[in-house]
Scaffold this active site. Structure first.
Site, short mmCIF file in Angstrom:
data_model
loop_
_atom_site.label_atom_id
_atom_site.label_comp_id
_atom_site.label_asym_id
_atom_site.label_seq_id
_atom_site.Cartn_x
_atom_site.Cartn_y
_atom_site.Cartn_z
N ALA A 11 -11.31 0.69 -7.34
CA ALA A 11 -10.71 0.19 -6.08
C ALA A 11 -9.40 -0.51 -6.37
CB ALA A 11 -11.69 -0.75 -5.38
N TYR A 13 -4.92 -0.12 -7.19
CA TYR A 13 -3.69 0.17 -6.44
C TYR A 13 -3.67 1.61 -5.96
CZ TYR A 13 -1.66 -4.31 -7.50
OH TYR A 13 -1.42 -5.64 -7.53
N PRO A 94 -5.26 2.59 -19.45
CA PRO A 94 -4.16 1.89 -20.10
C PRO A 94 -3.80 2.53 -21.44
CG PRO A 94 -6.22 0.65 -20.33
CD PRO A 94 -6.50 1.81 -19.43
N THR A 133 -4.09 9.09 -13.91
CA THR A 133 -3.19 9.90 -14.73
C THR A 133 -3.80 10.09 -16.10
OG1 THR A 133 -1.40 8.75 -13.69
CG2 THR A 133 -0.85 10.11 -15.56
N PHE A 163 1.03 10.74 -6.42
CA PHE A 163 2.48 10.57 -6.55
C PHE A 163 2.96 9.40 -5.71
CE2 PHE A 163 1.86 15.13 -7.50
CZ PHE A 163 2.45 15.17 -8.75
N LEU A 164 2.03 8.58 -5.23
CA LEU A 164 2.47 7.47 -4.38
C LEU A 164 3.19 6.44 -5.23
CD1 LEU A 164 0.52 4.70 -4.79
CD2 LEU A 164 -1.12 6.25 -3.79
N ALA A 165 4.22 5.87 -4.68
CA ALA A 165 4.92 4.78 -5.35
C ALA A 165 4.46 3.48 -4.71
CB ALA A 165 6.43 4.96 -5.22
N ALA A 224 6.60 14.65 -13.92
CA ALA A 224 7.34 14.16 -12.74
C ALA A 224 7.78 12.73 -13.02
CB ALA A 224 6.47 14.23 -11.48
N CYS A 277 2.90 3.31 -14.42
CA CYS A 277 2.92 4.74 -14.75
C CYS A 277 4.04 5.21 -15.68
CB CYS A 277 2.99 5.56 -13.47
SG CYS A 277 1.38 5.67 -12.67
#
Ligand code: UDX
Ligand code: UDX
Length: 463
Positions: A11, A13, A94, A133, A163-165, A224, A277
Site C-alpha cells: 500500500a 506510493y 530497493p 519495477t 509509469f505514474l510520476a 523508459a 525509480c
C-alpha cells in the site's frame, strides 16, 4: 474471464494510488489493498482524508469516493489473496545493500516472500500482476516458485509496469500516455492479458493499451526511466558548462526543446534527479548489462548516475566555496527536502546528499518542507550511515515555519521546487538574515533579479 476481486500487496506510493483509481473506475470490482505495515493501513483508513500516508494532489477525493464501497485497505493479507482472482504485487524493490550486486542489483527479497505467500494461501487459479519495477526475467522466478508448490493451482504472470510520476500520480493514472501489459504468448497468457486489458479499458482508450511479451514489458519500464534520467543528466552536464561560459541553461534548454524531435520535457536543470525509480532502474539496467558481459552498455548507462552524483556534490561544494570556503558553525537553511514538489516522498532526494556534505563541513542545517516529517528527514540521513543518529540530530534541525527556518541564516538552498516558496516575503527574509545573505537555487525556481534587488547574492544552477 471477468475479474471480480483484485488484491494488491503493498500500500505504498504506487499500490495505493493505482488501486484507488482502478476501484474508482470499476465500481463492480472489489479492490483490497493489503500491507504488512499496520500503521500505513490505519492511515489509509483514517476518517480524515488529510491523513492518508501518501500525499498526492487529488488522491483524497478518489479514495473518498470508493473507500468502503469497493476499495478496502487491510492487513489481512492471506484472506485477500485467497479471495482474489487477480493479485498485483506492488512491494518495494530497493537496491541491494549487501552481498552480490550490492549497490546495484534490485533486492527481490520482498517479491519472493510475496510469491511464497501467494503459493501457500491460494486455492483457486490466479493472475499475478507485477507492478513493482523488476529486473528483466523476474517473472520467470516468480512463476517458478508458484508452479512448484504442488497444490494444483494455475498461475499466469503479467508484467504491468507503472509509469505514474509522483506529484501527478492521479492525473497520470486517469489519463495515462499508455498502459503496458506483458504476458506469455500462449492461449492462457493471452487470456490473462485480456482480463487486465478489460480492467483498464473501463477508462483508458484501447489504442493506449499496449500488449507485449513479458520481457519487453519488464525492459520497457527500466529503459523508459533510463531515457528520462539521461535527459536530466544531459542537461545537468550542460548546466556546469553554462556556468563557466556565461550561457544560461534555461535559455539553452528552451532553444533545444523547441526542436520537436527533442521536445521540451525533462530538460530542466536541477541539483540532481531523485525519486525511488530513476537511480534504481538505471542501476538495474547496468547490472543486467554487466551480467550479460556487455561492459560498454553498462558503462554508458552508469555514466548517467555518475553525472547525477557529481551534480549534487558540485552544488554543495559551490555553497562552501562561495561562503569563503567555510560553513563551519553557519546556519544554512534548506527550502525543501522532498525529491520534487507535490509529494512527501524523499527517496534519493538530492537534499539528503547536499545536507550530508554540508554537515561534514560542520554546518548547522535547518530544513523546512511543507509535507515531509522530521522523522523522515532524520531517517534519510541515518540511512547514509555517514555518522551516528545523535550526530545527525545535532547537526540538522527541522522547522515547521519557513520564516523561522530562514531567520538568522547565512544562506538559503532551494532543493525542491514547491510553488509556495515563490510567494514568500523575500524582503522580510533578507532583513532577518546574516549579511551577505546568499541564495543557492538548485531548481531555478525563484526570480533571480528580484532577489538581487532585495540584496541577496544569488546563485542559480546553470547560470
Ligand atoms: C514500489 C517499488 O519501489 C517500485 O519499484 C515499484 O515500481 C512500485 O512499488 P512504492 O509503492 O513507491 O514503490 O514503494 P513503497 O511506498 O515503499 O510501498 C511498498 C509497500 O509494500 C510498503 O508499504 C511495505 O510495507 C509493503 N510491503 C513490503 C508489504 O506489504 N509486504 C512485503 O513483503 C514488503
Ligand atoms: C519517474 C517516471 O517519470 C515515472 O514514469 C516512473 O514510473 C517512476 O519514475 P518520479 O520518480 O515520480 O517518476 O518523478 P519524475 O517526475 O520523473 O522526476 C524524477 C526526478 O527528476 C525528480 O527529482 C525531478 O525533480 C527530476 N527532474 C525531472 C529534473 O531534475 N529535471 C527535469 O526536467 C525533470
Amino acid at each position: 474471464m471477468k475479474v471480480k476481486n483484485i488484491c494488491c500487496i503493498g500500500a505504498g506510493y504506487v499500490g495505493g494510488p493505482t488501486m484507488a483509481v482502478i476501484a474508482q473506475k470499476n465500481p463492480n470490482i472489489n479492490v483490497t489493498v493489503v500491507d504488512l505495515n499496520e500503521k500505513r493501513i490505519a492511515a489509509w483508513n483514517d476518517d480524515n482524508l488529510d491523513n492518508l500516508p501518501v500525499y498526492e494532489p487529488g488522491l483524497d477525493a478518489v479514495v473518498g469516493e470508493s473507500r468502503g464501497r469497493n476499495l478496502f485497505f487491510s492487513t489481512a493479507v492471506d484472506a485477500a489473496i485467497d479471495a482474489a482472482d487477480m493479485i498485483f504485487i506492488s512491494v518495494n524493490t530497493p537496491t541491494k545493500t549487501y552481498g552480490v550486486g550490492k549497490g546495484m542489483a534490485a533486492d527481490l527479497k520482498y517479491i519472493e516472500l510475496c510469491a511464497r505467500q501467494i503459493a501457500r494461501v491460494s486455492k483457486s487459479d490466479k493472475i499475478i500482476v507485477e507492478k513493482s519495477t523488476l529486473p528483466v526475467r523476474t517473472a520467470e522466478a516468480v512463476k517458478n516458485i508458484l508452479d512448484n508448490t504442488g497444490n494444483g493451482v494455475k498461475y499466469q504472470i503479467l508484467s504491468n509496469p507503472e509509469f505514474l510520476a509522483e506529484g501527478t500520480a492521479v492525473e497520470d493514472l486517469q489519463a495515462p500516455d499508455r498502459v503496458l501489459i506483458g504476458g506469455e504468448q500462449t492461449p492462457e497468457g493471452l487470456e490473462a492479458i485480456q482480463a487486465l486489458v478489460d480492467v483498464y479499458a473501463s477508462w483508458v482508450p484501447k489504442a493506449q493499451i499496449i500488449t507485449t511479451n513479458l520481457w519487453s514489458s519488464e525492459l520497457s519500464k527500466l529503459t523508459a526511466n533510463a531515457f528520462l534520467a539521461q535527459r536530466v543528466s544531459s542537461i545537468n552536464a550542460l548546466s556546469e558548462l553554462c556556468e563557466v561560459t556565461g550561457a544560461n541553461v534555461d535559455e539553452v534548454a528552451n532553444a533545444i526543446g523547441k526542436d520537436s524531435r527533442i521536445g521540451p520535457k525533462f530538460l530542466k536543470a536541477s541539483v540532481g534527479f531523485g525519486g525511488s525509480c530513476f537511480q534504481k532502474d538505471i542501476l538495474n539496467l547496468v547490472y543486467i548489462a554487466k551480467s550479460y558481459g556487455l561492459d560498454a552498455v553498462a558503462d554508458y548507462w552508469e555514466q548517467v548516475i555518475i553525472m547525477n552524483d557529481h551534480q549534487k556534490h558540485r552544488f554543495a561544494a559551490n555553497m562552501v566555496r562561495t561562503m569563503y570556503n567555510t560553513v563551519s558553525g553557519k546556519k544554512l537553511a534548506f527550502l525543501g527536502w522532498a525529491f520534487k514538489k507535490d509529494t512527501n516522498d524523499t527517496r534519493e532526494s538530492a537534499a539528503i546528499y547536499v545536507a550530508d556534505k554540508l554537515i561534514d563541513e560542520q554546518a548547522n542545517v535547518v530544513v523546512y518542507d511543507p509535507k515531509v516529517t522530521d522523522q523522515q528527514m532524520y531517517s534519510d540521513l541515518d540511512y547514509l550511515q555517514t555518522r551516528s543518529s545523535e550526530a545527525n540530530q545535532n547537526a540538522l534541525t527541522v522547522e515547521n515555519d519557513p520564516y523561522k527556518a530562514l531567520e538568522g541564516a547565512h544562506a538559503i538552498a532551494v532543493l525542491t521546487e514547491w510553488d509556495e516558496f515563490k510567494t514568500y516575503d523575500w524582503q522580510r527574509i533578507y532583513d532577518n538574515m546574516h549579511k551577505p545573505a546568499f541564495v543557492f537555487d538548485g531548481r531555478s525556481l525563484l526570480d533571480k533579479s528580484a532577489l538581487e534587488q532585495v540584496g541577496f547574492q544569488v546563485y542559480v544552477i546553470g547560470q
